[in-house]
Motif scaffolding. Structure first.
Motif, PDB file in Angstrom:
ATOM      1  N   ALA A 153       0.833  -1.208   0.000  1.00 13.49           N
ATOM      2  CA  ALA A 153       0.000   0.000   0.000  1.00 13.49           C
ATOM      3  C   ALA A 153       0.868   1.258   0.000  1.00 13.49           C
ATOM      4  O   ALA A 153       0.608   2.205  -0.758  1.00 13.49           O
ATOM      5  N   LEU A 175       2.655   1.517  -3.377  1.00 11.53           N
ATOM      6  CA  LEU A 175       1.711   1.952  -4.408  1.00 11.53           C
ATOM      7  C   LEU A 175       1.455   3.448  -4.312  1.00 11.53           C
ATOM      8  O   LEU A 175       1.386   4.151  -5.335  1.00 11.53           O
ATOM      9  N   ASN A 207       2.192   6.045  -7.378  1.00 17.23           N
ATOM     10  CA  ASN A 207       1.101   6.846  -7.924  1.00 17.23           C
ATOM     11  C   ASN A 207       1.295   8.335  -7.683  1.00 17.23           C
ATOM     12  O   ASN A 207       0.786   9.163  -8.450  1.00 17.23           O
ATOM     13  N   ARG A 225       3.292   9.292 -10.664  1.00 18.63           N
ATOM     14  CA  ARG A 225       2.447   9.257 -11.866  1.00 18.63           C
ATOM     15  C   ARG A 225       1.502  10.460 -11.915  1.00 18.63           C
ATOM     16  O   ARG A 225       1.342  11.094 -12.956  1.00 18.63           O
ATOM     17  N   PRO A 273      -2.606   6.660 -16.035  1.00 22.89           N
ATOM     18  CA  PRO A 273      -3.618   6.186 -15.078  1.00 22.89           C
ATOM     19  C   PRO A 273      -2.966   5.612 -13.823  1.00 22.89           C
ATOM     20  O   PRO A 273      -1.890   5.015 -13.883  1.00 22.89           O
ATOM     21  N   ALA A 274      -3.616   5.810 -12.702  1.00 20.21           N
ATOM     22  CA  ALA A 274      -3.096   5.295 -11.437  1.00 20.21           C
ATOM     23  C   ALA A 274      -3.083   3.768 -11.458  1.00 20.21           C
ATOM     24  O   ALA A 274      -3.969   3.131 -12.035  1.00 20.21           O
ATOM     25  N   LEU A 275      -2.063   3.195 -10.843  1.00 19.55           N
ATOM     26  CA  LEU A 275      -2.007   1.749 -10.689  1.00 19.55           C
ATOM     27  C   LEU A 275      -2.882   1.331  -9.503  1.00 19.55           C
ATOM     28  O   LEU A 275      -3.134   2.117  -8.588  1.00 19.55           O
ATOM     29  N   THR A 276      -3.325   0.098  -9.520  1.00 21.74           N
ATOM     30  CA  THR A 276      -4.215  -0.385  -8.462  1.00 21.74           C
ATOM     31  C   THR A 276      -3.567  -1.437  -7.571  1.00 21.74           C
ATOM     32  O   THR A 276      -4.154  -1.822  -6.553  1.00 21.74           O
ATOM     33  N   SER A 277      -2.384  -1.900  -7.941  1.00 20.82           N
ATOM     34  CA  SER A 277      -1.672  -2.881  -7.118  1.00 20.82           C
ATOM     35  C   SER A 277      -0.173  -2.665  -7.309  1.00 20.82           C
ATOM     36  O   SER A 277       0.259  -1.986  -8.240  1.00 20.82           O
ATOM     37  N   GLU A 317       7.788  -0.208 -13.635  1.00 18.89           N
ATOM     38  CA  GLU A 317       7.571   1.223 -13.478  1.00 18.89           C
ATOM     39  C   GLU A 317       8.879   1.996 -13.539  1.00 18.89           C
ATOM     40  O   GLU A 317       8.941   3.091 -14.099  1.00 18.89           O
TER      41      GLU A 317
END
Length: 561
Positions: free
Chosen positions: A467, A470, A474, A477, A487-491, A500
């Motif tokens: 978490a 991430l 983000n 980003r 776009p934001a990553l989710t994991s 990345e």
């Protein structure tokens, strides 16, 4: 000032290993310094400490070692002959380089010269009665540590030396990393926070210490099957990254490509960089290296073009494709920036000189640009420059379009002048008389985005705090707000973070070090199948081994070479 020729084989000190050079250097003797103020003398001693950085970061030295040896860059024999260089770029990519490789030797020489000049400054500055001397001594000592850190990363050794006339102690592995760390910590209190990215500041030192601790596991056990990242090392990474982020001194750039523009010295994201302002420092060809020989980025200079050098591998390109499955990678503003509107509007084929800028990022497909006929650029009736489809005219193939393809390899078809997607990350200088060299964009060594991503990696490695990692990724980003941010990553996990880092730092000379740390360097990619772990470091140049032959057992070649 007197001029002298430095020849390495004149003693048993550090310069023993540099080989003979053709470098004419200005040196201060008693007569020449008599008219200098203390400030001039102090400035004159610290300047050489930084002066080798532009040469270290040339396209054929550190860049080649850090990028062409990886899955990001490949450089075939263009057209069967260009960039042949006796196969050294093929060998570098395939991990079959030898101890006679001239680019490896030149990188070694330049790093040792940086160390040697730092030692000279460390010993001379205490004799100069100027308030800046204390800071300069700290910078020189810190730069000696930095040059040794790069030497450790590339060649697996560091040189411990204080007395210019003494023989260096050679350190390897953890002992070398510990020495570098101790030197950096020793100078931290005396470094300034306000000197800008071109000098070693407190912030720059924190960034380098974070990088050192992140790679400590590699330096501790270079050939390990799996690296053991100690929790205390990861804590130090977080500590130094926190200091930089919380200092408020640096900011993530709202636009990605201006980080690499000619005026980037004032970009708030830069923490430590090779100062290239006013074209004082050298031989920066990073912008021209990948472009086509028929791409002319500067209307003022009809001879300034690319050289059809390295391209990205299809493997690296496909990492973008897979990340944005179903969408073109241009949804990520780090991938590409369009400056020539003729792509989208063919009517815009006449461009004023002041408005002409080539596209940036990863260049694919048919290329457009200034059209050169008989050594001059074609102009429109209104005096603007004609922009149109480019052909391989300089390669004597005037009907063959400059159409970059994904495919590139070492076959005849895969080595043609238009194979491979190209990279134009650093801005092509508009001031240099050739446009190819003396680039005035600072070359990034450490920037704030790397601080966030190093912190993310340390948190993943220590406690699998996905978490927090991430959130850091983000944050970077989301910062590119001038355009639509990616776009934001989710994991988040280590494989995603490695990907990345490739997206954020491609062409920035971090890839080899990253691949080794993430366990990817023995992988397979275009034209590379070598899985030998001993290739994680480069061979010590044969000239250095020969130069130390009068001291048996002193300089031992790295395993596997």
């Amino acid at each position: 000032m007197k001029t002298k020729l430095i020849c390495a084989l004149t003693g048993v000190g550090l310069l023993l290993f540099t080989g003979c050079t053709n470098l004419a250097e200005k040196v201060l003797d008693e007569a020449s310094v008599s008219g200098l103020t203390d400030k001039q003398a102090a400035d004159g001693n610290i300047a050489p400490v930084y002066a080798r950085l532009p040469d270290i970061f040339q396209h054929t030295t550190y860049f080649a070692l850090q990028e062409i040896s990886t899955d990001e860059a490949i450089l075939p024999y263009r057209g069967g002959t260009d960039w042949g260089d006796n196969g050294i770029y093929l060998a570098l990519h395939q991990h079959t380089s030898t101890s006679t490789d001239p680019n490896i030797r030149n990188t070694w020489l330049l790093l040792l010269q940086g160390i040697s000049r730092s030692i000279t400054a460390i010993n001379t500055l205490p004799t100069i009665n100027d308030p800046a001397s204390k800071v300069y001594i700290a910078e020189a000592r810190g730069m000696r540590a930095y040059y040794n850190m790069v030497m450790l990363d590339l060649f697996g050794i560091a040189f411990l030396k204080d007395d210019p006339q003494a023989t260096s102690d050679i350190l390897r592995g953890e002992a070398a990393a510990n020495y570098i760390k101790a030197e950096m910590l020793a100078v931290e209190p005396d470094l300034l926070t306000t000197v800008g990215p071109g000098r070693l500041s407190k912030g720059a030192l924190w960034g380098l210490l974070a990088r050192l601790h992140l790679n400590y596991a590699v330096y501790r056990d270079r050939y390990a099957d799996t690296f053991t990242h100690k929790p205390e090392d990861m804590d130090k990474v977080v500590e130094y990254c926190d200091k930089l982020i919380n200092s408020g001194q640096y900011q993530l750039s709202k636009d990605y490509f201006p980080i690499f523009n000619s005026d980037n010295h004032s970009n708030p994201e830069l923490i430590f960089a090779v100062d290239q302002r006013a074209e004082l420092n050298g031989h920066n060809r990073l912008a021209y290296f990948s472009l086509s020989g028929d791409q002319f980025p500067i209307p003022a200079y009809v001879g300034a073009n690319g050289t059809d050098g390295p391209a990205i591998t299809p493997d690296f390109y496909q990492s973008w494709v897979s990340a944005y499955a179903g969408k073109d990678p241009t949804v990520d503003p780090r991938f590409y920036k369009q400056n020539l509107s003729i792509y989208s509007n063919p009517g815009d084929s006449c461009v004023a000189e002041s408005a002409f800028n080539i596209n940036r990022g990863i260049l694919r497909g048919q290329q457009y640009g200034l059209i050169r006929v008989n050594g001059a650029f074609v102009k429109c009736p209104d005096g603007k420059y004609k922009v149109g489809k480019l052909f391989n005219t300089t390669r004597n193939k005037p009907t063959l379009p400059v159409n970059f393809t994904e495919k590139i390899d070492f076959t005849v078809a895969g080595s043609d002048y238009s194979t491979g997607y190209r990279v134009e990350k650093y801005e092509f200088s508009k001031k240099s008389v050739s446009g190819r060299n003396l680039g005035d964009a600072d070359i990034v060594i450490v920037r704030l985005a790397d601080i966030y991503l190093m912190r993310a990696e340390a948190k993943l490695r220590k406690s699998n705090d996905a978490a927090a990692a991430l959130a850091d990724v983000n944050t970077v980003r989301a910062s590119r707000t001038v355009t639509t941010p990616p776009p934001a990553l989710t994991s988040m996990n280590l494989d995603l973070l490695f990907r990345e880092r490739g997206f954020e730092f491609y062409w920035e000379m971090l890839r080899r070090t990253d691949m080794i740390r993430f366990g990817k360097y023995e992988g397979t990619w275009t034209e590379k199948t070598n899985t030998d772990k001993q290739k994680r470091i480069f061979p010590i140049p044969q000239t250095a081994i020969d130069g130390a032959s009068n001291l048996p057992g002193y300089l031992v070649q790295n395993p596997g070479y």
